[in-house]
Design an enzyme around this catalytic site. Sequence first.
Site, PDB file in Angstrom:
ATOM      1  N   LYS A 182     -19.615  -7.763   3.779  1.00  9.45           N
ATOM      2  CA  LYS A 182     -18.475  -8.677   3.683  1.00  9.45           C
ATOM      3  C   LYS A 182     -17.583  -8.433   4.895  1.00  9.45           C
ATOM      4  O   LYS A 182     -16.868  -7.431   4.970  1.00  9.45           O
ATOM      5  CB  LYS A 182     -17.656  -8.469   2.406  1.00  9.45           C
ATOM      6  CG  LYS A 182     -16.645  -9.614   2.189  1.00  9.45           C
ATOM      7  CD  LYS A 182     -15.464  -9.222   1.354  1.00  9.45           C
ATOM      8  CE  LYS A 182     -14.350  -8.607   2.149  1.00  9.45           C
ATOM      9  NZ  LYS A 182     -13.670  -9.553   3.107  1.00  9.45           N
ATOM     10  N   GLU A 222     -13.108   4.789   6.128  1.00 13.43           N
ATOM     11  CA  GLU A 222     -12.530   5.040   7.453  1.00 13.43           C
ATOM     12  C   GLU A 222     -11.246   4.251   7.499  1.00 13.43           C
ATOM     13  O   GLU A 222     -11.250   3.032   7.626  1.00 13.43           O
ATOM     14  CB  GLU A 222     -13.518   4.622   8.550  1.00 13.43           C
ATOM     15  CG  GLU A 222     -13.220   5.260   9.899  1.00 13.43           C
ATOM     16  CD  GLU A 222     -12.361   4.377  10.788  1.00 13.43           C
ATOM     17  OE1 GLU A 222     -11.109   4.525  10.710  1.00 13.43           O
ATOM     18  OE2 GLU A 222     -12.912   3.564  11.526  1.00 13.43           O
ATOM     19  N   CYS A 233      -7.752   1.989  15.399  1.00 12.82           N
ATOM     20  CA  CYS A 233      -7.377   3.027  14.432  1.00 12.82           C
ATOM     21  C   CYS A 233      -7.221   4.389  15.096  1.00 12.82           C
ATOM     22  O   CYS A 233      -6.527   5.257  14.564  1.00 12.82           O
ATOM     23  CB  CYS A 233      -8.393   3.088  13.299  1.00 12.82           C
ATOM     24  SG  CYS A 233     -10.099   3.327  13.844  1.00 12.82           S
ATOM     25  N   GLU A 258       1.599   3.557  10.487  1.00 14.03           N
ATOM     26  CA  GLU A 258       0.680   3.019  11.483  1.00 14.03           C
ATOM     27  C   GLU A 258       1.236   1.703  12.018  1.00 14.03           C
ATOM     28  O   GLU A 258       1.433   0.750  11.275  1.00 14.03           O
ATOM     29  CB  GLU A 258      -0.700   2.803  10.877  1.00 14.03           C
ATOM     30  CG  GLU A 258      -1.746   2.393  11.895  1.00 14.03           C
ATOM     31  CD  GLU A 258      -3.127   2.279  11.294  1.00 14.03           C
ATOM     32  OE1 GLU A 258      -4.104   2.595  11.996  1.00 14.03           O
ATOM     33  OE2 GLU A 258      -3.244   1.867  10.125  1.00 14.03           O
TER      34      GLU A 258
END
Length: 435
Positions: A94, A167, A201, A295
């Site tokens: 997906k 992750e 990331c 973040e």
Amino acid sequence: MRRTGGETGKTRCEALFTEVFITAAPIDFYARHGGKAIRTQRVPAGPLGLTKRAYKVYEPLGVVAVISPWNYPFSLTMTPVVTALFAGNTVVLKPSEVTPLVGVLIGELFAQACGYGDVVQIVTGGGATGSSLVGAGVQKVCFTGSVATGKKVMAKAAESLTPVTLELGGKDPMIVLDDADVERAANGAVWGAFSNSGQTCIAIERAYVHAGVYDEFVDKVVAKTRAVRQGNEGDIGSMTFPPQLDTVERHLADAHEKGAKVLVGGNRRADLGEMYFEPTVLVDVDHSMAIMREETFGPVLPIVKVADEAEALRLANDSPYGLNSSVWTGSDERGRRVAGQLEAGNVCVNDCLISYGVAGLPFGGVKESGIGRTHGVEGLQDMCRVKSVVEDRFKLRREIQWYPTPKLAYPAAKRATKLLYRRGLAAKLRALLRG
């Protein structure tokens, strides 16, 4: 919305390196070394080896669900898909609803170029589709994305005890020590913070710089940031996901209200399109600000002056995240020592981001940055079910510990235990505990 190109807004050069080259590396690694990593392996059986053979077998799990992100929709998708297939699994993919066409392309590549259309299936949709996939009876889930969504994936998978590899996000620190090559560190900071418009990331999201080189470092970073070209033929392209620009602006506004100073950038580039944001450098920041705690995932580099190595490490580790990190120093020994104290799944010494490109290294985070590993032998074995097998070598009619217990069983076992393990066992245990 105007973007540089495709669904993500990357420049052609960025797309080639971060999507195609980075994808080719693990394919080549597994083609060369993967077979050895998951072949049946003999295991020492200790004293039982006198009459037993022991080995471990790596078996496919079955169907692996891959839920992939929008920032690197090709490379961060292909890695778990290829790894799962190499281990003998089938895949249901997906892709992110932000970049669904890349996911469809991947399905076409496996169907047409590789002839694997039956073993790689594509489903598109949003969060509800992903939740349904996790609960559909798959044997493993590989998810790359935000911490918040990762927790939802894990909770859903827990209902059926489905194993997960997550992750997740990062707030990756850069430590620049007083003996660093400041020119190289500044070049690395600009690339590490602004590559893919900061939507990485493992991007450098905060820099801690020793007071002795702070002014020189800041001056060089500002000058190099001003020279970064944005646009179709530039160094970096646009951002990808509209809400991410809102996050960048919210973090900058919070930092400004609390005393931070923007040295360069800080605004959208309306002349290029609404999805462009200027590479931004700011100072006078501290950990009370969201830009140092959350973040940001945008082209922003906050820089902090520190007194010494100890303060840099303390601040670098003061985070709920632990994905990537970097330390910059003129001493290999010092670099290794600091790397050993950083709470992160990956550390670069005098470099940044590039650890993901080394296909033989396991990649993943600690703390809220994730669970499990991709890449390397570890990533491949994580796509397998490990089965332990013990075989009797001589097919005797009975073993000494079987019933009825022989009269001599206890004294014989006691004597054997003393002979085998008494001498030196305590010393070995102490050595293990000391590490």
